[in-house]
Design an enzyme around this catalytic site. Structure first.
Site, PDB file in Angstrom:
ATOM      1  N   LYS A 275       0.852  -1.200   0.000  1.00  0.00           N
ATOM      2  CA  LYS A 275       0.000   0.000   0.000  1.00  0.00           C
ATOM      3  C   LYS A 275       0.880   1.239   0.000  1.00  0.00           C
ATOM      4  O   LYS A 275       2.012   1.208   0.487  1.00  0.00           O
ATOM      5  CB  LYS A 275      -0.846   0.021   1.278  1.00  0.00           C
ATOM      6  CG  LYS A 275      -2.017  -0.932   1.281  1.00  0.00           C
ATOM      7  CD  LYS A 275      -2.888  -0.712   2.497  1.00  0.00           C
ATOM      8  CE  LYS A 275      -4.030  -1.700   2.543  1.00  0.00           C
ATOM      9  NZ  LYS A 275      -4.984  -1.559   1.426  1.00  0.00           N
ATOM     10  N   ARG A 349     -10.334 -11.397   1.685  1.00  0.00           N
ATOM     11  CA  ARG A 349     -11.157 -12.481   1.128  1.00  0.00           C
ATOM     12  C   ARG A 349     -10.433 -13.822   1.211  1.00  0.00           C
ATOM     13  O   ARG A 349     -11.064 -14.870   1.303  1.00  0.00           O
ATOM     14  CB  ARG A 349     -11.554 -12.128  -0.319  1.00  0.00           C
ATOM     15  CG  ARG A 349     -10.411 -12.013  -1.264  1.00  0.00           C
ATOM     16  CD  ARG A 349     -10.783 -11.239  -2.527  1.00  0.00           C
ATOM     17  NE  ARG A 349     -10.825  -9.790  -2.300  1.00  0.00           N
ATOM     18  CZ  ARG A 349     -11.165  -8.902  -3.233  1.00  0.00           C
ATOM     19  NH1 ARG A 349     -11.503  -9.306  -4.451  1.00  0.00           N
ATOM     20  NH2 ARG A 349     -11.173  -7.622  -2.963  1.00  0.00           N
TER      21      ARG A 349
HETATM   22  N1  BES Z   1      -8.132  -3.584   4.126  1.00  0.00           N
HETATM   23  C1  BES Z   1      -8.283  -3.235   2.774  1.00  0.00           C
HETATM   24  C2  BES Z   1      -9.595  -2.518   2.475  1.00  0.00           C
HETATM   25  C3  BES Z   1      -9.720  -1.130   3.000  1.00  0.00           C
HETATM   26  C4  BES Z   1      -9.133  -0.066   2.345  1.00  0.00           C
HETATM   27  C5  BES Z   1     -10.511  -0.871   4.097  1.00  0.00           C
HETATM   28  C6  BES Z   1      -9.309   1.215   2.812  1.00  0.00           C
HETATM   29  C7  BES Z   1     -10.689   0.399   4.548  1.00  0.00           C
HETATM   30  C8  BES Z   1     -10.089   1.462   3.914  1.00  0.00           C
HETATM   31  C9  BES Z   1      -8.246  -4.493   1.914  1.00  0.00           C
HETATM   32  O1  BES Z   1      -7.495  -5.520   2.398  1.00  0.00           O
HETATM   33  C10 BES Z   1      -7.680  -4.083   0.608  1.00  0.00           C
HETATM   34  O2  BES Z   1      -6.563  -3.682   0.588  1.00  0.00           O
HETATM   35  N2  BES Z   1      -8.470  -4.180  -0.449  1.00  0.00           N
HETATM   36  C11 BES Z   1      -8.059  -3.764  -1.729  1.00  0.00           C
HETATM   37  C12 BES Z   1      -8.605  -4.737  -2.733  1.00  0.00           C
HETATM   38  C13 BES Z   1      -8.109  -4.518  -4.118  1.00  0.00           C
HETATM   39  C14 BES Z   1      -6.625  -4.835  -4.190  1.00  0.00           C
HETATM   40  C15 BES Z   1      -8.891  -5.415  -5.043  1.00  0.00           C
HETATM   41  C16 BES Z   1      -8.612  -2.366  -1.974  1.00  0.00           C
HETATM   42  O3  BES Z   1      -9.708  -2.069  -1.520  1.00  0.00           O
HETATM   43  O4  BES Z   1      -7.925  -1.575  -2.594  1.00  0.00           O
HETATM   44 MG    MG Z   2      -5.407  -5.474   1.709  1.00  0.00          MG
END
Ligand code: BES
Ligand code: MG
Ligand code: ZN
Length: 498
Positions: A275, A349
């Protein structure tokens, strides 16, 4: 928190700093309170005449009253009578907390004795949630002359013909739920260096002190034997051992078993699909689903509803260690489904897949509800003011919506048409862990989870937006996690137990 419901003629005040709270509806004057001393009534009326007190929603006006039985009066605005909802009172109570704190109030008495019946439990909720603060790490001024105090006692002064016992039960229930919600907020606010998968497991063990509830923590070795490779793949990048936390509550009169599964990623760096560093620290909140289901279990143990409840939390850290899962890896979940991991940041997931498949196979629940901070896309779709709701069952959908309405933890349904399911088919495996970028990311994530519950009636609640970050909700300080889900799930479970 001590809660008292008494008829207005029986209200007493003790030695601690106390405050009489008088609710005011917009343009409904004169003010009406049985407990209010005549002197103070005149003062408040003068403020009404001046236009300082109008009764607009959430308006708060504090007047010291050193010569009364109580030490001060606070008028709280409840807006137009015809627009009034419990949420108005909850927010007004939340806003009042800063005045309680500034005036060092320890005992508040809400006088509704001359009002038409309103849901006074919302006041209790607003105060308990509103005065929560996460300050265990802040240096306290040891030599401070007046260390901060909090409201420790709430009295509800009700009409002489009110059903005191019924109101007391509702208020006590509200207090139990909000204290657990604050527990969830505390778990979430605690930094990831302390709130590790192991720490979450230890917390869960503490809930299972009662005979009706058992805790089992599955370790890596057993996960390997069971083929939970989707979960294990995420854990590979961290030196923290993964834990699969299982709480099982049983009731002798239960006719059904309900399952709660909560995403417990104690820190989500994204893994090798790292991230951006801006805001990455907020990913300590990626275990808010786990916090919600575990603290719901605190309520279950306390309230003892006539259902069996199984609560499962896959707890892992998603980091970038030497052995971290690599984009393109293919893993086989414990139900045999193979998954291509194109993005290691779509880890929620993956860990939920094994946890849910395991729950379904092992416990055959009548309903399974999972709660997860699953997708950033959910924040785009619904902001911080509603969670995304997905179900394969109309009744489950309606029941959760009803619970959400009851406690103002909003859920909003989103679709899962087969066209979306197509988007997560794998190239070389059964599934891919992401869909095309920028296309209904919340929905494709839900479609992915659906593959792991078979025909079990199921709901998925994406709390990425509601778990933290909301503004202007007076009883939820935006600096902290919200505890979203605890009240929702508890209301839902209690309704299912009926
Ligand atoms: N924990 C995150 C989702 C999230 C992001 C929650 C911001 C709250 C605020 C999750 O694990 C994630 O990183 N999801 C990705 C999925 C994508 C790579 C398909 C996302 O949401 O960008
Ligand atoms: Mg994630
Ligand atoms: Zn995550």
């Amino acid at each position: 928190m001590q809660i008292q419901v008494v008829k207005s003629s029986e209200v007493t005040f003790d030695d601690v700093e106390s405050c009489l709270v008088v609710p005011v509806f917009e343009r409904v004057f004169p003010l009406n309170s049985e407990v209010l001393r005549e002197q103070d009534e005149l003062t408040l009326q003068a403020l009404v005449d001046k236009g300082s007190i109008t009764g607009k929603a959430r308006e708060c006006f504090y007047v010291p009253s050193p010569n009364s039985l109580y030490h001060g009066v606070l008028s709280i605005g409840l807006g137009k009578k015809e627009d009034f909802t419990a949420e108005t009172l909850r927010r007004a109570a939340g806003k009042a907390c800063s005045l309680f704190s500034a005036n060092r109030v320890q005992h508040v008495c809400l006088d509704v004795s001359r009002q038409e019946p309103i849901s006074v439990e919302a006041f209790v909720e607003g105060v308990i949630l509103g005065q929560y603060s996460f300050d265990v790490y802040k240096r306290q001024e040891e030599d401070a002359e007046h260390p901060p105090v909090k409201v420790e006692k709430i009295t509800l002064a009700v009409a002489n013909d009110a059903d005191v016992e019924a109101i007391r039960i509702r208020c006590q229930l509200a207090a139990v739920m909000c204290l657990s919600a604050n527990g969830a907020r505390h778990l979430a606010n605690t930094a990831a260096n302390e709130m590790t998968p192991t720490a979450l497991a230890e917390f869960a063990q503490g809930i299972a002190k009662e005979a009706a509830c058992d805790c089992y923590v599955m370790e890596r070795e057993e996960m390997e034997k069971r083929g939970m490779n989707a979960l294990l793949g995420v854990a590979k990048g961290s030196s923290q051992p993964p834990k699969l936390i299982i709480l099982h509550y049983r009731h002798s009169d239960a006719s059904k078993t309900l399952a709660l599964v909560g995403k417990g990623v104690t820190f989500d760096a994204g893994g090798l699909s790292l991230k951006p560093s801006n805001g990455m620290h907020e990913m300590k909140y990626d275990m808010c689903g786990a916090a919600a289901v575990l603290c719901t279990m605190m309520n279950v143990v306390e309230l003892k509803p006539a259902v069996n409840v199984i609560c499962v939390v896959p707890a892992v850290e998603n980091k970038t260690g030497a052995d971290a899962q690599t984009p393109g890896d293919i893993v086989r979940a414990c139900n045999g489904t193979t998954i291509e991991v194109h993005n290691t940041d779509a880890e929620g997931r993956l860990v939920l897949a094994d946890a849910m498949a395991y729950t379904v196979e092992e416990y055959h629940p009548d309903v399974l509800v999972d709660v997860a901070t699953l997708t950033g896309a959910c924040v785009v779709a619904l902001g911080h003011y509603a969670a995304g709701l997905f179900t394969n069952n109309e009744d489950v959908c309606a029941a959760l919506q009803a619970a959400g309405t009851q406690c103002d933890e909003r859920v909003w349904p989103l679709p899962m048409w087969p066209d979306y399911e197509k988007l997560i088919e794998g190239e070389h495996a059964d599934l891919c862990n992401i869909g095309p970028q920028g296309e209904a990311g919340t929905i494709t994530a839900a479609c992915f989870l659906k593959k792991f519950v078979d025909d079990t009636p199921w709901a998925h609640i994406d709390i990425a937006g509601t778990a933290w970050g909301g503004k202007n909700i007076d009883y939820l300080n935006p600096k902290f996690a919200t505890g979203y889900g605890v009240r929702l799930l508890t209301h839902w479970l209690l309704a299912q137990a009926k």
